[in-house]
Motif scaffolding. Sequence first.
Motif, PDB file in Angstrom:
ATOM      1  N   PHE A   3      -2.353 -27.371   0.164  1.00  0.00           N
ATOM      2  CA  PHE A   3      -3.058 -26.191   0.650  1.00  0.00           C
ATOM      3  C   PHE A   3      -4.014 -25.643  -0.407  1.00  0.00           C
ATOM      4  N   LYS A   4      -3.570 -25.637  -1.646  1.00  0.00           N
ATOM      5  CA  LYS A   4      -4.429 -25.160  -2.743  1.00  0.00           C
ATOM      6  C   LYS A   4      -5.723 -25.954  -2.800  1.00  0.00           C
ATOM      7  N   TRP A   5      -5.617 -27.281  -2.696  1.00  0.00           N
ATOM      8  CA  TRP A   5      -6.812 -28.126  -2.747  1.00  0.00           C
ATOM      9  C   TRP A   5      -7.641 -27.993  -1.475  1.00  0.00           C
ATOM     10  N   LEU A   6      -6.985 -27.763  -0.357  1.00  0.00           N
ATOM     11  CA  LEU A   6      -7.723 -27.537   0.900  1.00  0.00           C
ATOM     12  C   LEU A   6      -8.604 -26.300   0.804  1.00  0.00           C
ATOM     13  N   THR A   7      -8.023 -25.205   0.337  1.00  0.00           N
ATOM     14  CA  THR A   7      -8.800 -23.972   0.253  1.00  0.00           C
ATOM     15  C   THR A   7      -9.930 -24.096  -0.761  1.00  0.00           C
ATOM     16  N   SER A   8      -9.709 -24.839  -1.827  1.00  0.00           N
ATOM     17  CA  SER A   8     -10.798 -25.082  -2.786  1.00  0.00           C
ATOM     18  C   SER A   8     -11.927 -25.858  -2.123  1.00  0.00           C
ATOM     19  N   ALA A   9     -11.565 -26.846  -1.327  1.00  0.00           N
ATOM     20  CA  ALA A   9     -12.577 -27.645  -0.629  1.00  0.00           C
ATOM     21  C   ALA A   9     -13.325 -26.795   0.402  1.00  0.00           C
ATOM     22  N   ILE A  10     -12.602 -25.929   1.103  1.00  0.00           N
ATOM     23  CA  ILE A  10     -13.236 -25.054   2.093  1.00  0.00           C
ATOM     24  C   ILE A  10     -14.237 -24.134   1.413  1.00  0.00           C
ATOM     25  N   GLU A  11     -13.835 -23.542   0.308  1.00  0.00           N
ATOM     26  CA  GLU A  11     -14.725 -22.635  -0.413  1.00  0.00           C
ATOM     27  C   GLU A  11     -15.946 -23.359  -0.965  1.00  0.00           C
TER      28      GLU A  11
END
Length: 87
Positions: free
Chosen positions: A22-30
Motif C-alpha cells: 500500500f505504501k508503494w501504491l500511494t507513492s505511485a499514485i502521487e
Amino acid sequence: YNLAIIYFQGAPKVEKDIPTSFKWLTSAIEAGDDEARDMLSQPVFNDLTAEWYAKRAELGDRDAQMKLADFYLWGRGVEQVYVPKCD
C-alpha cells in the motif's frame, strides 16, 4: 507500482506484505500512476484505502471526497453510513 505488486503478491525472497504494498501504491499514485490508483479497489486494502482517502479528502481532494463517500455508503473499511432519502 512494480514494488507494490511484488509486495502484494509476494515473490521469491520477498514476503507478501500488504501495508508495504500500500505504501508503494500511494507513492505511485502521487506520482501520477493510474494503474496504481485502480489497484486501490482491491478489498484487501479497504481499511488502508479508506484512511488514505480521508486524509486526501481533508486536503480538499475532490476525487478522494467522492471515493470516501462511496466507502461509507458500502461500508468498505469504515462503518457503513447510509441515510435514506426522505420524501
